[in-house]
Scaffold this active site. Sequence first.
Site, mmCIF file in Angstrom:
data_model
loop_
_atom_site.group_PDB
_atom_site.id
_atom_site.type_symbol
_atom_site.label_atom_id
_atom_site.label_comp_id
_atom_site.label_asym_id
_atom_site.label_seq_id
_atom_site.Cartn_x
_atom_site.Cartn_y
_atom_site.Cartn_z
ATOM 1 N N ASP A 212 0.846 -1.192 0.000
ATOM 2 C CA ASP A 212 0.000 0.000 0.000
ATOM 3 C C ASP A 212 0.880 1.240 0.000
ATOM 4 O O ASP A 212 2.107 1.145 0.038
ATOM 5 C CB ASP A 212 -0.924 -0.018 1.219
ATOM 6 C CG ASP A 212 -0.139 0.052 2.526
ATOM 7 O OD1 ASP A 212 -0.345 1.015 3.275
ATOM 8 O OD2 ASP A 212 0.669 -0.859 2.789
ATOM 9 N N HIS A 538 2.265 -8.806 -3.611
ATOM 10 C CA HIS A 538 1.155 -7.865 -3.436
ATOM 11 C C HIS A 538 1.694 -6.437 -3.423
ATOM 12 O O HIS A 538 2.432 -6.040 -2.521
ATOM 13 C CB HIS A 538 0.451 -8.187 -2.109
ATOM 14 C CG HIS A 538 -0.739 -7.334 -1.821
ATOM 15 N ND1 HIS A 538 -1.995 -7.608 -2.325
ATOM 16 C CD2 HIS A 538 -0.883 -6.212 -1.066
ATOM 17 C CE1 HIS A 538 -2.855 -6.708 -1.891
ATOM 18 N NE2 HIS A 538 -2.194 -5.844 -1.128
ATOM 19 N N ASP A 586 2.560 -17.601 -4.490
ATOM 20 C CA ASP A 586 3.062 -16.434 -5.226
ATOM 21 C C ASP A 586 1.928 -15.836 -6.052
ATOM 22 O O ASP A 586 1.910 -15.937 -7.273
ATOM 23 C CB ASP A 586 4.243 -16.831 -6.113
ATOM 24 C CG ASP A 586 4.872 -15.629 -6.812
ATOM 25 O OD1 ASP A 586 4.687 -14.499 -6.311
ATOM 26 O OD2 ASP A 586 5.517 -15.823 -7.862
ATOM 27 N N GLU A 595 3.122 -10.256 0.386
ATOM 28 C CA GLU A 595 3.334 -8.820 0.265
ATOM 29 C C GLU A 595 4.825 -8.522 0.372
ATOM 30 O O GLU A 595 5.619 -9.369 0.800
ATOM 31 C CB GLU A 595 2.561 -8.070 1.354
ATOM 32 C CG GLU A 595 2.457 -6.572 1.103
ATOM 33 C CD GLU A 595 1.451 -5.877 2.017
ATOM 34 O OE1 GLU A 595 1.168 -4.688 1.778
ATOM 35 O OE2 GLU A 595 0.967 -6.519 2.969
#
Length: 618
Positions: A212, A538, A586, A595
């Site tokens: 993020d 991610h 994965d 992540e």
Amino acid sequence: MTSLFPAVRHRCRAAAVSLVTALALAGTLTDATGAAGLTRTAAAPATTLADSPVRVNQLGYLPDGPKRATLVSSSAQPLAWQLVDASGRTVASGSTAPRGTDAASGDSTHLADFTSYKGAGKGFRLVVDGQSSPAFDIRAGLYGSLFSDSMSFFYQQRSGTPIEASLAGAAYARPAGHLGVAPNMGDTQVPCQAGVCDYSLDVRGGWYDAGDQGKYVVNGGISTWLLVNSYDRAARAGTAKALGDSTLRVPERGNRVPDVLDEARWELEFLLRMQVPDGRPYAGMAFHKIHDANWTGLPTRPEQDPQPRELHRPSTAATLNLAATAAQCARVYAPFDRAFAARCLTAARKAWAAAEANPGVIAPDSDSTGGGAYGDGQVSDEFYWAAAELYAATGEKTYRDAVTSSPWYTSSDVFTSFGFGWAETAALGRLTLATVPNRLPAPDVARLRTSVVSAADGYLTTLGTQGYPAPIPASAYVWGSNSQVANNALVMGVAYDLTRQRRYRDGAVETMDYLLGRNTLGTSYVTGYGTRYSHNQHHRFWAHAYDASLPNPPAGSLAGGPNSALQDPVAEERLPGCRPAACYVDDIGSYSTNEVAINWNAPLAWLAAFAAEHRRNS
């Protein structure tokens, strides 16, 4: 502290992105307005068995380092192995040692040890019972590029500056994110959440935390400390030249400052901006985090993020992270920039005083809308860490007394089998007190150093009993387990610095085998390294699985690794019944196993720098 503590604390990001990933599983993502977003391309395959039962470090081995491989076989008898070079010539041979069933993976394993081979070259393979491993190198300069690439991860996670093609490559170049240029709404004037404050703050810069685009003081703190510590320990070891100026791909190269310190400063400047200004309530404390008001979907390029940004209330934990890293800055940066070092020390003192005045301002686990919570209800370890750094920087009695009166000063629980982390920082204070010259009583210093060595002995024992060389127990495959593996290896590296006993250096180096392919999945968790490696982590920009015009993560990015709790919908769907060390997929949607994060890449960079130093017999 108990072994359960890290497992609980490392779940703090768990609920944060569940909605995004649930939508991903349905085949589409929504953007911030709720409109239909990009359709996902073909999903990454579910985790499969490794191609070969002969598991090796797929990058390779140091000529004078440990050279071991794991064979998966149910045979109760030793099996013959041959080390063959690129031309197919056998250069060494021997027999495996059956090890029985590995608790973490459930595999029946054998150990093949070819440490005695001292040759060098490329394209070696280990052949056992007719089965061949992936190709690997044996060479002295094995880890230099990994250090450079693992550090480039931080440059490419920078907020508030363009990422240049000349430094990162054309596929990774992008405009600056979150500088208030439309459609961005920050981070140059960021307001607080309602009820937290009535002003805005310039908190530009720093690193995006993970997949993020939030920025969190408590995770930035440990990550910054590890990078600065990598230079600090190298300076004490006499090997700092390898981490000096013009050694990394950063814009600041050529400024007569070690590049690793240039990179860490990008985050330090952000941490300093997160301090509550004078004259405001909670002055001197640090805001816990800054991120979007609502979660963005995948993919969202940083410069295209339209979400409002918000400052979240100050916390004692964040304030002590600022105090610790700013004090470390004051000590380590002084030879290169005395004005910056002085600024850091002023901020550290102010943060310490503010934390003492507000010792119980706790960030709640419930604050997870738009970003990870990073809740931490127990901050005595952060007080100990910050006091240790302030004492190391100043030698002053106030901080010495805070160190010696802390229960962590004599605690035997500073180093746990799970390893330290962003919420378990007492080990950082212990490492500083054990390695940085100070005026503590000599018997106390000896005890502190012994505790580091004893912890390293424990990690060596754990590593030696595993089918695969991970210095964590089977119960420690939690969110970000690869960072726990690396952090425990780092302690072994420090034990080597303290004792010069080769077994600690070898333990730290052998741990890299696990991260680079010698594991139950036969997968390197570091992008770009090995014949079979993670590449769908991610991330909102490195999101090729969702948008073919976007790249996969760059070389040197470390995946979070196996997490037996299965804390995302992808893991729940694809990994039911998995053994702890095999609970990894994965897939870009598996945020709880796959992540990336700054506090995972930081110990990888530390270890890569450490391993790169050891090219010859010590």
